[in-house]
Write an enzyme that holds these catalytic residues in place. Structure first.
Site, PDB file in Angstrom:
ATOM      1  CG  ASN A 115      -0.850   7.815   1.620  1.00 55.73           C
ATOM      2  OD1 ASN A 115      -0.696   9.032   1.697  1.00 55.73           O
ATOM      3  ND2 ASN A 115      -1.281   7.236   0.522  1.00 55.73           N
ATOM      4  CG  ASP A 143      -8.857   4.274   1.524  1.00 54.43           C
ATOM      5  OD1 ASP A 143      -8.520   5.459   1.606  1.00 54.43           O
ATOM      6  OD2 ASP A 143      -8.341   3.372   2.202  1.00 54.43           O
ATOM      7  CG  HIS A 182       0.958  -2.998   5.939  1.00 58.76           C
ATOM      8  ND1 HIS A 182       0.543  -3.375   4.683  1.00 58.76           N
ATOM      9  CD2 HIS A 182       0.579  -1.712   6.090  1.00 58.76           C
ATOM     10  CE1 HIS A 182      -0.055  -2.363   4.087  1.00 58.76           C
ATOM     11  NE2 HIS A 182      -0.056  -1.333   4.921  1.00 58.76           N
ATOM     12  CG  HIS A 193     -11.062   4.399   6.141  1.00 57.73           C
ATOM     13  ND1 HIS A 193     -10.678   5.507   5.443  1.00 57.73           N
ATOM     14  CD2 HIS A 193     -10.193   3.423   5.766  1.00 57.73           C
ATOM     15  CE1 HIS A 193      -9.630   5.222   4.685  1.00 57.73           C
ATOM     16  NE2 HIS A 193      -9.314   3.962   4.876  1.00 57.73           N
ATOM     17  CG  ASP A 223      -6.562   4.334   7.021  1.00 59.92           C
ATOM     18  OD1 ASP A 223      -6.777   3.235   6.466  1.00 59.92           O
ATOM     19  OD2 ASP A 223      -5.852   5.213   6.516  1.00 59.92           O
TER      20      ASP A 223
HETATM   21 ZN   LIG Z   1      -6.872   6.186   2.232  1.00 58.44          ZN
END
Ligand SMILES: [Zn+2]
Lengths: 430, 305
Positions: free
Chosen positions: A279, A153, A310, A61, A306
């Site tokens: 999140n 996602d 940014h 992920h 994850d």
């Molecule tokens: Zn997510």
């Protein structure tokens, strides 16, 4: 030829770290043994005395942001960041622009990855067209083209009927459905975990049930459909409990959590630190403990990063407007070592499994193993090194790490993928 | 003191310093000319992303009474989101030689964000659900003036605790002085873990009985649509300070409200007119407190060096 000397080898929890030499010829491990003869003219010799060798890592992920958001990250920069952290297989989520919701987009990602990435990039296709949560994407075509899982996602498939159909349909193509669990009616407007810190800071809270209600829903749907449900970035103790129950029921469910959820709490947000805005949100010490327990017991199968890059301008803004997410590749192993092995007595082999064979099992890949005749995919790690996470040392295009300023123990020094040295003694070579 | 962002991070000594100075400032307010040279040459800007004539006027008058050059900028949050970023606005204000920025915003933490990114002083005039420090300071000033102390009192805060920056600032400020704080409101408006900072009463009667001070909060009537409250009428009956509840309040209990008041929702007109209601006085004291804060923020020998 590469000869790694005097390394402690750890493949899994069953391995007793043994001191060996490893000879790599072309892309394969030719020989593992004691005192393999050196030939400095023909070999690159890496002295790994006091260090550990383990299979390189797989992340199921992450966000590479290409196409559409290359100013945050692209396949090349994301892959290099992954290498810096010891990852050589990474699965990128489909919330790009345009999203990876059809065969052509999957093909595009694979093509770009072959062009620019030194490692293996496996695309995750969308569950629904345009990630809209409304109409199933062409899951069969995407799988045919190389998608290894499907996920919306970033968004939750709020319509339970669509989710049920996605699970049913996924079975025809033996592809796992990765669920981002968030009841958006409960989380709407929320910035951080609903609790002590939201009360102190006046930031709007997201109740933990926003996650666990959908975890429960999806488990029930997976139970009924007998499809493979994978719950990603689990953050609450209730979710762990529900997943445990589901596994006891025999539901085909797997789960992952991320390094930040097993190490940090909502307190990181105090002072309005936007790098701590993720999140699902960072939760409480109780959740951290439940997640660690879940990893220990195997309720949570593996770790994903994850990795969510940014741009600075998206983080240096009002907290409410700040983008959610932290980068994760480069700190993942060190965070796991520091918080699981050092603080919680995990065996090193367990951490290796959480980053290699367990995530690979979720997406149906065989584990990397350091064994004669296998592809040479491995990392050399200094477990004693202490380092502070600093912006200037980050490889990713984005510097939004929630671990900035944190002191970690252990460091991935060298990374070899298919016999190629991609990082050596802390220096990237790709 | 460089900034005033909130009372949570302010020490007891700092608060006392502000209140003492506000007392002096209040004498200036009572004088005929209402003018001092304390802020002569300073440029004070009010930047309000939310309407509040009351707070803005209070700050502006405070600055003007101290001879500052004042400018006010009002912005709709929506136009900001499409156009110039807040960071750009901050840089512009810096280029315009702002000395003190008074900011109100609907997001929590905005004054903190500005303070991290600017060289001028920042005063929080209310940020989201976080803090409204000058309101709490003027409440504390009023309490001290009326009761002679702000220590070891029994204080109730009634209403929307969840969304109230006034409640938070009051809780953080008053907690530093050994006061016993009780909160009460509909369960939907009581934030989690508030019991770590205040007692949660189970009825309005219990909340106000035997208190030295009752701080009543303003209720946002839009909350009805989001399921926090049901109707004005029901709110008034069960959570409002009406004549019925006055049986539980002694004649010496201060009745406070940050205003503007929704008459007949949070409080009845009759209760507002009682001699122990301080609602109008709070407004006057607000100017004195803001003068003190402005003074300290522009002094190098202030609280935060
Ligand atoms: Zn997510």
């Amino acid at each position: 030829m590469i000869l790694i000397k005097n390394a402690q080898l750890v493949n899994s929890i069953h391995d007793k770290a043994e001191k060996v030499d490893i000879l790599i010829v072309d892309d394969k491990i030719e020989k593992i043994g004691k005192n393999i003869e050196e030939n400095p003219d023909k070999m690159i010799i890496i002295d790994a005395s006091g260090k550990y060798v383990m299979p390189s890592f797989t992340d199921i992920h992450c966000h590479l942001r290409e196409p559409g958001f290359e100013y945050k990250e692209d396949i090349k920069s994301g892959s290099r960041s992954a290498v810096a952290g010891g990852f050589t297989t990474i699965c990128c989520m489909p919330n790009t622009n345009p999203p990876i919701d059809n065969r052509a987009m999957v093909a595009y990602i694979k093509y770009r990855a072959r062009e620019v990435s030194p490692i293996e990039v496996l695309p995750v296709g969308a569950i629904t067209k345009g990630l809209s949560g409304e109409e199933l994407a062409e899951i069969g075509f995407m799988k045919e083209e190389g998608a290894i899982a499907i996920s919306d996602d970033g968004k939750c498939v709020m319509n339970a009927n669509i989710m049920r159909n996605a699970l049913l349909y996924s079975k025809d193509f033996s592809i796992p459905v990765i669920s981002h669990c968030e009841d958006t009616n409960l989380s709407e407007g929320g910035q951080i975990n609903l609790g002590h810190v939201s009360t102190i800071t006046g930031l709007r809270g997201i109740p933990r049930e926003a996650e666990s209600i959908i975890v429960a829903r999806d488990i029930l749907l997976a139970k009924e459909t007998k499809a493979h449900l994978h719950i990603t970035h689990v953050s609450t103790k209730e979710s762990v409990r529900l997943i445990k129950m589901a596994k006891e029921w025999g539901v085909n469910v797997t789960a992952d959590t991320c390094p930040h959820y097993i190490s940090l709490t909502e307190e990181e947000v105090l002072g309005f630190n936007t790098n701590a805005k993720v999140n699902p949100p960072l939760r409480t010490q109780e959740d951290v403990e439940a997640l660690i327990e879940g990893l220990k017991e195997g309720v949570i199968d593996c770790i994903s990063t994850d990795h969510a890059p940014h741009h600075k301008d998206e983080k240096n803004v009002e907290f409410n407007l700040a983008a959610s997410g932290t980068i994760g590749f480069e700190t993942a192993f060190s965070v796991l070592f520091t918080y699981l092995v050092e603080k919680n007595g995990f065996e090193l082999g367990k951490v290796v499994e959480l980053l290699n064979q367990n995530p690979r099992k979720v997406i149906g890949l065989p584990p990397n193993v350091i064994r004669e005749g296998q592809k040479a995919n491995l990392v050399i790690v200094d477990l004693k090194k202490k380092w502070e996470v600093r912006e200037e040392n980050i490889v990713s295009k984005s510097k939004n790490s929630v671990f900035l300023g944190k002191l970690l123990t252990s460091y991935v020094e060298t990374v070899i993928y298919n016999g190629k040295i991609l990082k050596k003694d802390g220096v990237l070579n790709c | 003191m460089k900034h005033l962002l909130g009372l949570r991070e302010l020490s007891k000594e700092d608060i006392i310093k502000i209140l003492n100075l506000a007392k002096d400032m209040k004498t200036i307010l009572k004088s005929e000319t209402k003018k001092t040279p304390h802020l002569q040459g300073y440029s004070v800007v009010t930047l309000f992303y939310e309407n509040s004539t009351r707070t803005r006027t209070s700050f502006e008058l405070a600055a003007k009474f101290m001879s500052a050059n004042t400018t006010s900028i009002s912005v709709q949050t929506s136009s900001v989101q499409k156009g110039e970023s807040l960071l750009d606005t901050v840089k512009t204000l810096e280029a315009l030689k702002t000395d003190v920025l008074i900011v109100r915003h609907s997001f929590s933490g905005v004054p903190h964000f500005i303070a991290k990114n600017c060289s001028f002083s920042v005063i929080n005039a209310g940020d989201g659900m976080n803090e409204h420090p000058t309101q709490a300071l003027l409440d504390m000033f009023t309490i001290r003036e009326r009761l002679g102390t702000i220590e070891k009192l029994k204080i109730a805060i009634i209403g929307d605790i969840l969304h109230s920056r006034v409640a938070r600032s009051n809780i953080w400020g008053l907690s530093k002085f050994d006061n016993q704080i009780t909160v009460f409101g509909p369960q939907t408006l009581i934030p989690p873990y508030i019991e770590n900072f205040a007692e949660v009463a189970s009825s309005l009667e219990e909340a106000v009985s035997g208190k030295d001070v009752v701080i009543d909060l303003r209720i946002q009537l839009e909350r009805q649509k989001r399921g926090f409250i049901t109707s004005k009428q029901e709110y008034y009956k069960f959570y409002g300070l009406n004549e019925g509840i006055m049986r539980y309040i002694s004649g010496s209990t201060l009745i406070m409200h940050p205003g503007p008041v929704n008459r007949g929702v949070e409080i009845s007109s009759e209760v507002m007119q009682l001699p122990n209601s301080t609602i109008d006085e709070q407004v006057t004291n607000g100017i004195a407190v803001r003068m003190a804060v402005l003074y300290l923020c522009t002094r190098k020998e202030g609280i935060y060096r």
